[in-house]
Scaffold this active site. Structure first.
Site, PDB file in Angstrom:
ATOM      1  CB  CYS A   1      -0.924  -0.028   1.223  1.00 49.15           C
ATOM      2  SG  CYS A   1      -1.814   1.509   1.519  1.00 49.15           S
TER       3      CYS A   1
ATOM      4  CB  CYS B   1       0.174   2.106   4.023  1.00 47.71           C
ATOM      5  SG  CYS B   1      -1.459   1.368   3.871  1.00 47.71           S
TER       6      CYS B   1
END
Length: 310
Positions: free
Chosen positions: A62, A65
């Protein structure tokens, strides 16, 4: 990893009375920021009976993230034990993620007294995270003004060079936090460096390239190209016809005086709705796009436009 109390460094074994913090040293990163898994998740929930926990659910694949995590870590240190940051890798802890109802990442959950208080999803800008935290925690007394806030304030005050420098630093620190790159492009436009801004926007990932803020920066570049020069504007001095008023409004928008420009475009519509094949209304819509749907001026002038049309 065991969980220790950020207020005194002692391992947590069971809920206990909160000790005084008046004479204690600032907690270390190991006390404030931990990794959580099935071996300590229950301990974490017990700990939340005493100190709130910010649970950052993330995944190695991700990209948002990776942009968000440094911001959360920075804020956790700044708050000095008001809460701790627990990081949950959902790839390695899928069962826990399912129990917590994590459907997409990043997903940041505030846990207190063993239960979920609130959460947000996505890599929010630091300013928005601070606003979110302020609903539940008093801001640290000596919290510095964030570089993001400094940059935004500099741009609002017309100091594009300072804003650009600050956004360049933010981009360097968090290269995968793409909103910083969009704001850097906005600062470049304010410095009349539109080609550099377009190059920066064109190199963003597709979903970021087509986002509302990025479209807004592109719109501001287009306004600058379309707006009359000082010499052209001087030729309209003393005139009060639709063409002159439209050109003045367009120049105001290009110069960043959005409220005056929006008011001028509405004025053209009131006097001469058909001017330029409805160009005043179409330009209003483009300004809304440049500002963003949530901007106060967009909200106000959408309402005024609706009233005028209907």
């Amino acid at each position: 990893m065991s969980i220790v109390d950020p207020r005194n460094g002692a391992p947590l074994t069971a809920p206990q009375e909160s000790p005084s913090t008046s004479q204690e040293a600032a907690p270390s990163d190991e006390q404030l920021i931990i990794d959580v898994d099935r071996d300590n998740i229950q301990q974490l929930l017990e700990f939340s009976m005493q100190v709130p926990v910010l649970l950052d659910c993330w995944a190695p694949w991700c990209q948002p993230c990776k942009a968000l995590m440094p911001i959360l870590e920075k804020l956790t240190r700044e708050y000095r034990g008001t809460f701790i940051l627990a990081k949950l890798n959902i790839e390695e802890n899928q069962e826990i993620a399912a129990q917590l109802g994590v459907r997409s990442v990043p997903d940041v959950k505030l846990i207190s007294q063993g239960g979920l208080v609130d959460h947000f999803q996505g890599a929010l800008p630091e300013k928005e995270i601070r606003e979110w935290l302020s609903r539940y925690f008093p801001a640290p007394e000596d919290a510095p003004v964030s570089p993001e806030d400094q940059a935004a304030e500099a741009l609002a005050q017309g100091d594009a060079a300072t804003a650009r420098t600050l956004y360049e630093q933010l981009v360097q620190q968090s290269p995968e936090h793409y909103p910083y790159q969009v704001e850097l492009a906005r600062a470049l436009v304010a410095e009349d460096r539109s080609e550099e801004a377009l190059t920066l926007l064109d190199n963003l990932p597709p979903e970021e390239r087509d986002s509302a803020p990025a479209r807004g920066v592109r719109a501001s570049i287009e306004f600058r190209k379309e707006a009359p020069s000082d010499e052209e504007l001087a030729a309209f001095a003393g005139r009060d016809d639709s063409e002159a008023n439209f050109k003045r409004a367009l120049r105001q928008v290009a110069d960043g005086d959005y409220e005056a420009g929006l008011e001028g475009l509405l004025g053209v519509m009131r006097k001469d709705r058909g001017y330029g094949d409805d160009v005043a209304r179409l330009t209003l819509l483009r300004v809304f796009d440049a500002l963003g749907a949530d901007h106060p001026l967009t909200v106000t002038y959408r309402r005024k436009l609706f009233t005028l049309l209907y």
